[in-house]
Design a protein around this motif. Structure first.
Motif, PDB file in Angstrom:
ATOM      1  N   UNK A  30       0.683  -1.160   0.103  1.00 53.92           N
ATOM      2  CA  UNK A  30      -0.011  -0.123  -0.027  1.00 53.92           C
ATOM      3  C   UNK A  30       0.787   1.231  -0.002  1.00 53.92           C
ATOM      4  N   UNK A  31       1.014   2.157  -0.893  1.00 55.05           N
ATOM      5  CA  UNK A  31       1.718   3.223  -0.985  1.00 55.05           C
ATOM      6  C   UNK A  31       1.078   4.247  -0.051  1.00 55.05           C
ATOM      7  N   UNK A  32       1.970   4.794   0.575  1.00 56.17           N
ATOM      8  CA  UNK A  32       1.781   5.962   1.785  1.00 56.17           C
ATOM      9  C   UNK A  32       0.723   7.063   0.953  1.00 56.17           C
ATOM     10  N   UNK A  33       0.861   7.439  -0.408  1.00 57.35           N
ATOM     11  CA  UNK A  33       0.061   8.234  -0.683  1.00 57.35           C
ATOM     12  C   UNK A  33      -1.174   7.989  -1.222  1.00 57.35           C
ATOM     13  N   UNK A  34      -1.623   6.615  -0.840  1.00 58.03           N
ATOM     14  CA  UNK A  34      -3.030   6.069  -1.196  1.00 58.03           C
ATOM     15  C   UNK A  34      -3.724   6.303   0.255  1.00 58.03           C
ATOM     16  N   UNK A  35      -2.933   6.262   1.403  1.00 60.55           N
ATOM     17  CA  UNK A  35      -3.551   6.203   2.627  1.00 60.55           C
ATOM     18  C   UNK A  35      -4.024   7.636   3.103  1.00 60.55           C
ATOM     19  N   UNK A  36      -5.414   7.924   3.393  1.00 62.17           N
ATOM     20  CA  UNK A  36      -5.725   9.231   3.870  1.00 62.17           C
ATOM     21  C   UNK A  36      -4.933   9.704   5.222  1.00 62.17           C
ATOM     22  N   UNK A  43      -1.767  10.014   5.637  1.00 63.12           N
ATOM     23  CA  UNK A  43      -0.471   9.530   5.879  1.00 63.12           C
ATOM     24  C   UNK A  43       0.464  10.476   5.535  1.00 63.12           C
ATOM     25  N   UNK A  44       1.516  10.616   6.099  1.00 63.66           N
ATOM     26  CA  UNK A  44       2.635  11.507   5.513  1.00 63.66           C
ATOM     27  C   UNK A  44       3.066  10.825   4.119  1.00 63.66           C
ATOM     28  N   UNK A  45       3.509  11.856   3.393  1.00 66.48           N
ATOM     29  CA  UNK A  45       4.157  11.509   2.079  1.00 66.48           C
ATOM     30  C   UNK A  45       5.826  11.550   2.146  1.00 66.48           C
ATOM     31  N   UNK A  46       6.319  10.446   1.526  1.00 70.16           N
ATOM     32  CA  UNK A  46       7.651  10.546   1.589  1.00 70.16           C
ATOM     33  C   UNK A  46       8.494  11.302   0.529  1.00 70.16           C
ATOM     34  N   UNK A  47       9.535  12.080   1.067  1.00 71.24           N
ATOM     35  CA  UNK A  47      10.214  12.964   0.263  1.00 71.24           C
ATOM     36  C   UNK A  47      11.089  12.368  -0.848  1.00 71.24           C
ATOM     37  N   UNK A  48      11.482  11.136  -0.405  1.00 78.44           N
ATOM     38  CA  UNK A  48      12.554  10.295  -1.160  1.00 78.44           C
ATOM     39  C   UNK A  48      11.747   9.791  -2.254  1.00 78.44           C
ATOM     40  N   UNK A  49      12.496   8.693  -3.088  1.00 74.66           N
ATOM     41  CA  UNK A  49      11.771   8.221  -4.142  1.00 74.66           C
ATOM     42  C   UNK A  49      10.655   7.303  -3.808  1.00 74.66           C
ATOM     43  N   UNK A  50       9.842   7.301  -4.622  1.00 71.56           N
ATOM     44  CA  UNK A  50       8.517   6.597  -4.256  1.00 71.56           C
ATOM     45  C   UNK A  50       8.464   5.278  -3.988  1.00 71.56           C
ATOM     46  N   UNK A  51       9.271   4.529  -4.423  1.00 68.82           N
ATOM     47  CA  UNK A  51       9.325   3.169  -4.110  1.00 68.82           C
ATOM     48  C   UNK A  51       9.704   3.182  -2.436  1.00 68.82           C
ATOM     49  N   UNK A  94       8.282   4.641  -0.204  1.00 65.98           N
ATOM     50  CA  UNK A  94       6.996   5.275   0.417  1.00 65.98           C
ATOM     51  C   UNK A  94       5.832   4.143   0.537  1.00 65.98           C
ATOM     52  N   UNK A  95       5.926   2.967   1.328  1.00 70.20           N
ATOM     53  CA  UNK A  95       4.651   2.070   1.028  1.00 70.20           C
ATOM     54  C   UNK A  95       4.834   1.183   2.309  1.00 70.20           C
ATOM     55  N   UNK A  96       3.824   0.778   2.507  1.00 68.29           N
ATOM     56  CA  UNK A  96       3.523  -0.364   3.644  1.00 68.29           C
ATOM     57  C   UNK A  96       3.421  -1.636   2.889  1.00 68.29           C
ATOM     58  N   UNK A  97       4.080  -2.761   3.511  1.00 63.41           N
ATOM     59  CA  UNK A  97       4.155  -4.074   2.951  1.00 63.41           C
ATOM     60  C   UNK A  97       3.580  -4.706   3.975  1.00 63.41           C
ATOM     61  N   UNK A 141       2.455 -12.870  10.188  1.00 60.45           N
ATOM     62  CA  UNK A 141       2.275 -11.520   9.327  1.00 60.45           C
ATOM     63  C   UNK A 141       2.793 -10.390  10.034  1.00 60.45           C
ATOM     64  N   UNK A 142       3.505  -9.738   9.121  1.00 59.15           N
ATOM     65  CA  UNK A 142       4.007  -8.423   9.490  1.00 59.15           C
ATOM     66  C   UNK A 142       3.737  -7.478   8.638  1.00 59.15           C
ATOM     67  N   UNK A 143       3.554  -6.177   9.171  1.00 64.93           N
ATOM     68  CA  UNK A 143       3.340  -4.702   8.445  1.00 64.93           C
ATOM     69  C   UNK A 143       4.688  -4.159   8.379  1.00 64.93           C
ATOM     70  N   UNK A 144       5.364  -3.927   7.175  1.00 70.31           N
ATOM     71  CA  UNK A 144       6.642  -3.327   7.145  1.00 70.31           C
ATOM     72  C   UNK A 144       6.453  -2.031   6.524  1.00 70.31           C
ATOM     73  N   UNK A 145       7.027  -0.875   7.213  1.00 69.47           N
ATOM     74  CA  UNK A 145       7.294   0.320   6.509  1.00 69.47           C
ATOM     75  C   UNK A 145       8.548   0.531   5.815  1.00 69.47           C
ATOM     76  N   UNK A 146       8.314   0.485   4.457  1.00 71.22           N
ATOM     77  CA  UNK A 146       9.509   0.983   3.594  1.00 71.22           C
ATOM     78  C   UNK A 146       9.658   2.575   3.382  1.00 71.22           C
ATOM     79  N   UNK A 147      10.239   2.993   4.037  1.00 68.22           N
ATOM     80  CA  UNK A 147      10.415   4.587   4.237  1.00 68.22           C
ATOM     81  C   UNK A 147       9.964   5.118   5.432  1.00 68.22           C
ATOM     82  N   UNK A 148      10.653   5.918   6.277  1.00 74.92           N
ATOM     83  CA  UNK A 148      10.329   6.419   7.423  1.00 74.92           C
ATOM     84  C   UNK A 148      10.550   7.678   7.306  1.00 74.92           C
TER      85      UNK A 148
END
Ligand code: 6GU
Length: 279
Positions: free
Chosen positions: A50-56, A58-66, A68-71, A79-86
């Motif tokens: 789930x891209x951060x930019x799709x989540x109401x 949710x802050x948006x990453x300033x770095x490259x788009x890949x 900025x997502x939850x995995x 089952x884990x929920x990982x943040x790629x980009x903090x």
């Protein structure tokens, strides 16, 4: 027409609602994939991104788009929920933005948080590429993420901070390190706002006040996680040595090379910690 302004809590709830609608399995463990843990992704069987930019809200990453997502994925049978980009405070995010994802995780039912970061080594025994399990921290950020009216839904006004890092998980990690012949350090992480690295006098000061490593992240997220009763495990990749006797100029290339040395050690330890987490 004037949009009704939502409270911080309502914004969190809105993000949670969106994420809930796109995932089916319950999640118990959240992971912030900081420096040194990127390769853990290779071991995660991805269920959903789930891209951060799709989540109401949710802050948006300033770095490259890949970055900025939850995995959502499976690793070690969990089952884990990982943040790629903090979100780093030094990038200009407010403390409320930096820690927004932690509250989202809490409301999703996540009760364990795993965090990694890059840090400068202040303890003279540390080597470049070492791994340090964070046993405790010293908060030197200029602002506290809990400042402002307390969110009673998450925790108390004056939260205890005598044990923000779960001792059981630390023990598990130390044991795993011994069993796998991976040298593991433990120590105190000092968190500063950055983005500049420290002066020599500041390194001496940080060492004097009891820090083993210094970095620019993690503490805001850990304070918010502790406030809402999450169990935290955090590790640093020691990317440069800045003990007063050792200090020299640092290049980003050297930092990345050091993180690559720490990465397999960190990944192996995290696997053991994940296996240990119940639920
Ligand atoms: Cl704040 N200082 C140093 N020396 N190295 C670092 C760092 C800070 N954060 C990551 N690596």
């Amino acid at each position: 027409l004037k949009e009704p302004t939502l409270t911080y809590h309502e914004k969190i709830a809105s993000a949670v609602q969106y994420i809930r609608n796109s995932i089916s399995s319950p999640v118990h463990t959240g992971i912030i994939l900081g420096t040194g843990l990127g390769k853990l992704l290779n071991d995660i069987e991805i269920i959903k991104e789930i891209s951060y930019s799709d989540i109401p809200f949710f802050p948006i990453s300033t770095v490259e788009s890949h970055y900025g997502k939850l995995i959502l994925g499976e690793v070690d049978g969990k089952t884990v929920l990982a943040m790629q980009g903090r979100f780093h405070y030094y990038e200009g995010y407010s403390m409320k933005e930096v820690t927004f994802p932690i509250r989202v995780m809490k409301m999703l039912g996540i009760h364990h948080l795993i965090v990694s970061n890059a840090a400068g080594g202040l303890n003279p025994d540390f080597q470049i590429g070492d791994v340090m399990i964070i046993e405790d921290h010293i908060d030197l950020f200029p602002e506290n993420p809990l400042r402002g009216s307390n969110l009673e839904e998450f925790g108390v006004r004056f939260p205890d901070m005598s044990e923000p890092y779960d001792t059981q998980l630390i023990k598990t990690a130390i044991k795993a390190g011994r069993g796998k012949n991976i040298p593991i350090n433990t120590g105190v992480y000092a968190g500063v706002q950055g983005p500049n690295l420290e002066t020599k006098a500041e390194y001496r000061y940080l060492r004097t006040i009891g820090a083993d490593a210094v970095g620019m992240s993690t503490i805001p997220e850990v304070i918010v996680a502790a406030h809402c009763g999450m169990k935290v495990f955090a590790v640093s990749a020691i990317t440069d040595l800045c003990s007063p006797a050792n200090i020299k100029k640092i290049s980003i290339q050297e930092v990345l090379a050091a993180a690559a040395i720490a990465e397999p050690k960190m990944t192996a330890i995290i696997h053991e910690v994940i296996k240990r987490i119940e639920g």
